[in-house]
Write an enzyme that holds these catalytic residues in place. Structure first.
Site, PDB file in Angstrom:
ATOM      1  N   ILE A   1       0.420  -0.868  -4.947  1.00 27.21           N
ATOM      2  CA  ILE A   1       0.321  -2.018  -5.525  1.00 27.21           C
ATOM      3  C   ILE A   1       0.298  -3.354  -5.327  1.00 27.21           C
ATOM      4  O   ILE A   1       1.312  -4.047  -4.082  1.00 27.21           O
ATOM      5  CB  ILE A   1       0.974  -2.183  -6.749  1.00 27.21           C
ATOM      6  N   CYS A   2      -0.782  -3.774  -5.560  1.00 28.09           N
ATOM      7  CA  CYS A   2      -1.243  -5.277  -4.518  1.00 28.09           C
ATOM      8  C   CYS A   2      -0.621  -5.527  -2.917  1.00 28.09           C
ATOM      9  O   CYS A   2      -1.782  -4.592  -1.978  1.00 28.09           O
ATOM     10  CB  CYS A   2       0.091  -6.547  -4.787  1.00 28.09           C
ATOM     11  N   THR A   3      -0.132  -5.780  -2.347  1.00 24.94           N
ATOM     12  CA  THR A   3      -0.191  -5.595  -0.587  1.00 24.94           C
ATOM     13  C   THR A   3       1.035  -5.039  -0.454  1.00 24.94           C
ATOM     14  O   THR A   3       1.078  -4.562   1.023  1.00 24.94           O
ATOM     15  CB  THR A   3       0.733  -7.203  -0.466  1.00 24.94           C
ATOM     16  N   GLY A   4       1.581  -3.840  -1.430  1.00 22.58           N
ATOM     17  CA  GLY A   4       1.944  -2.623  -0.766  1.00 22.58           C
ATOM     18  C   GLY A   4       1.255  -1.950   0.316  1.00 22.58           C
ATOM     19  O   GLY A   4       1.008  -1.142   1.050  1.00 22.58           O
TER      20      GLY A   4
ATOM     21  N   THR B   1      -6.945  -4.664  -2.679  1.00 27.13           N
ATOM     22  CA  THR B   1      -5.589  -5.401  -2.635  1.00 27.13           C
ATOM     23  C   THR B   1      -5.597  -7.040  -3.257  1.00 27.13           C
ATOM     24  O   THR B   1      -6.619  -7.038  -4.067  1.00 27.13           O
ATOM     25  CB  THR B   1      -5.177  -5.636  -1.435  1.00 27.13           C
TER      26      THR B   1
END
Length: 337
Positions: free
Chosen positions: A117-120, A137
């Site tokens: 999720i996102c910057t993961g 992202t």
């Protein structure tokens, strides 16, 4: 008489890293912690782990999260989800894993489904798991991410990307869309829609929908396209022309098309196709209607047209989709692991 296979819920392990965003950490628990089968059994077992022994993990807020499981839990996962973190250090700055993080990721079994999720997504990228593959992202971070990882096919304009065993999403609310998509992929639209209703979110936003809509909240002084969408949903089985939708809002076709895209992120034609695909999925899961009848009721007209659209959207034929998601007792909640 053959014995019924032992029931085992699909285990989702959420990896909590220092600097995590509490909202995004909670998404997998809220979405995967709700689905149940026809017998009331939870379909997923959701646990959180750290890359260190059990203890506190820092967040980007003024509190820490007490995590009760260490990195060994990653070896038990069927799906691993990595939410965003603002303290990735060399992962974010140089695109390389720390020794501690690399050792934790090495515990993940081959074949485990991975999601970010996102910057993961930086973690998956630094581990080399996205080389030569599409990924997304948060739109504000996409250019930097592409420069740091040039071997990845970055698409900054979509909510999420499903590349089979690896899935990536944009930021914040797109994580909800990604998790609902995985539930839908595992157990069908009926189960996913029930989770969405309980979570009070839209049941489906297509992964290809734009991340950033120029005017996400329509100006109250200007007309919306809400009535036209409701009108279309009530007659998906009928031919629907763009001019007819525009007429519902007393707009010109040009103005309606522009306003529709501003409000939904997709064109009216794309939106209609998405809704018809969702209607077809629901009918294939929950009724015994023939493929020909489902194609008519969903508004595709012919079985061939529906087959082409489902193949494009889902990668399967209507018959294969029904076989996968229709349980023998007709509940539409077949368990897949």
């Amino acid at each position: 008489m053959s014995r019924e296979p032992e029931f085992r819920p699909h285990r989702v392990v959420v990896l909590a890293l220092d600097g995590l965003l509490p909202f995004e950490l909670g998404i997998p628990h809220r979405i995967f912690g709700r689905p149940r089968d026809a017998r009331g059994r939870l379909l997923y077992d959701v646990v959180t782990c750290s890359i260190r022994p059990p203890g506190p993990v820092r967040t980007d807020a003024d509190f820490a999260v007490q995590v009760e499981h260490g990195p060994e839990t990653l070896a038990t996962a069927d799906t691993v989800i990595i939410p965003a973190s603002y303290e990735l250090g060399p992962v974010f700055e140089q695109g390389v894993l720390t020794g501690e993080l690399a050792a934790a990721l090495d515990r993940i079994r081959p074949g485990t489904r991975l999601a970010s999720i996102c910057t993961g997504v930086y973690v998956l990228a630094a581990a080399g798991l996205l080389d030569g593959r599409p990924a997304t992202t948060h739109w504000a971070d996409a250019d930097r991410f592409q420069r740091l990882f040039p071997r990845i096919e970055v698409d900054p304009g979509v909510l999420f990307i499903d590349d089979g065993d690896v899935l990536t999403s944009a930021g914040v609310a797109a994580g909800i869309d990604l998790c609902l998509h995985m539930v839908r992929r595992d157990h069908g639209t009926a189960v996913a829609n029930d989770v969405a209703r309980r979570t009070v979110v839209p049941p489906h936003r297509d992964g290809g929908q734009a991340q950033y809509i120029h005017r996400p909240v329509p100006d109250p002084q200007q007309a919306s396209t809400t009535s036209a969408r409701a009108w279309a949903l009530g007659r998906l089985n009928e031919p629907i022309q763009l001019r007819d939708m525009a007429a519902q809002e007393s707009m010109s076709v040009r103005t309606f098309t522009r306003r529709f895209r501003e409000e939904t992120g997709v064109s009216p034609g794309q939106w209609l196709t998405q809704q018809r695909v969702e209607r077809a999925r629901h009918l294939l899961e929950s009724t015994d209607r023939s493929v020909d009848q489902v194609s008519r009721d969903a508004g595709f007209g012919t079985a061939q047209s529906m087959r082409q659209h489902l193949q494009s959207a889902l990668g399967v034929t209507p018959t294969a989709y029904r076989r996968t998601f229709r349980a023998e007792n007709g509940t539409g909640a077949a368990v897949r692991r």
